[in-house]
Design an enzyme around this catalytic site. Sequence first.
Site, PDB file in Angstrom:
ATOM      1  N   ARG A  87      -5.229  32.754  48.492  1.00 25.15           N
ATOM      2  CA  ARG A  87      -4.779  33.308  46.989  1.00 25.15           C
ATOM      3  C   ARG A  87      -3.695  32.201  46.555  1.00 25.15           C
ATOM      4  O   ARG A  87      -3.027  31.537  47.238  1.00 25.15           O
ATOM      5  CB  ARG A  87      -4.341  34.562  47.096  1.00 25.15           C
TER       6      ARG A  87
ATOM      7  N   GLU B 208      -5.778  30.058  37.158  1.00 24.06           N
ATOM      8  CA  GLU B 208      -7.177  29.983  37.355  1.00 24.06           C
ATOM      9  C   GLU B 208      -8.085  29.977  36.357  1.00 24.06           C
ATOM     10  O   GLU B 208      -8.337  30.994  35.768  1.00 24.06           O
ATOM     11  CB  GLU B 208      -7.662  30.663  38.519  1.00 24.06           C
TER      12      GLU B 208
ATOM     13  N   HIS C 282     -11.691  28.399  42.683  1.00 20.75           N
ATOM     14  CA  HIS C 282     -11.819  29.713  43.256  1.00 20.75           C
ATOM     15  C   HIS C 282     -13.319  29.930  43.487  1.00 20.75           C
ATOM     16  O   HIS C 282     -13.680  31.193  43.133  1.00 20.75           O
ATOM     17  CB  HIS C 282     -11.014  30.833  42.653  1.00 20.75           C
TER      18      HIS C 282
END
Length: 343
Positions: free
Chosen positions: A245, A274, A293
């Site tokens: 994360r 992100e 991600h």
Amino acid sequence: MAGDKRVVRTDLWISDAFDERLKREPGVSLRVFPVRGNTAAAWDILSSAHVYHVSAAKDELPQEWFARADLLARCPDLLLVSSSGAGYDTVDVAACTAAGIAVVNQAGGNAVSVAEHTLGLMLGVSRRMLEGDRRMRREVGYSREDVMGHEIHGKTVGLVGIGHIGTRVAALARAFGMEVIATDPFLSPEEIARRGARAVSFQELLAQSDFVSLHCPRDASTLKMMNADTFARMKKGAIFITTARGGIHDETALVQALRSGHLAGAGLDVWDQEPPPLDHPLLAKDNVFATFHVAGVTHECRSNVAAISAEQIAGVLRGERPPRLVNPEVWPAFEQRRARILG
């Protein structure tokens, strides 16, 4: 219809496997609300939910739809919040627990995809694949030795966390002939060994690893775990990898560790924001393999996670204790509320 067990999700993309599974469950209705454009219609659907299947993507889901105390207060019959992924950044677990609402995630459903991505980042950085690709597209005449990398065979990978994903990474790393060490505060040395790694302390892991790979949750204990001090404790020439994360590593400190030459490179799938801005200094470095991600974004993973999400929800609505309960302490209060609300 009245008497239905009502499951609600957002209109953000999800594999068809989720809807298809719940459609086969007797007595369960599924409704979808828009996260943008029609707030009144969204609340009309969400406020009567028994189950809220919430997106785990913190930078894709508008914050008004995060499962926080203000949202929970407007959903009096809500029994279960189901995160769409292994993470649950969009859920206030403490607020849910206080309200007698169970929280589940989909831990393990993404293990194969994320582990494969982790090895891909390790290979890409170590073998300088990204640098080679970029130079081929802009130059002719450079030497192959200019982008000569290193094998990962015989190297040591240190896993910070060895749960579902870390265990799979350990197996793949061993197949490449790597030594695997790990630290995990929730597991005994014997259990870590059973999962395929030699147990070490966090400080030993930093000092011994050619690759440090993060597979731990983001919480108060791990926030900025990788910082200027811990990067400095890594071996000179080591490579940092994270598919965990954003926020567990300090991006500014990582930039400095790379600029100084202390670290040889990094493979990053997660970011503070992100996607990161195009002018992010880490994106300007050829020895950084950057992805958005996407470690768990494969057709197989998305289908699997959607299917186990729906299966877990169906089980809870049938009266079963879920296998991926994030807040087990809520269970007595949850069962009382479930009996009152669903009968």
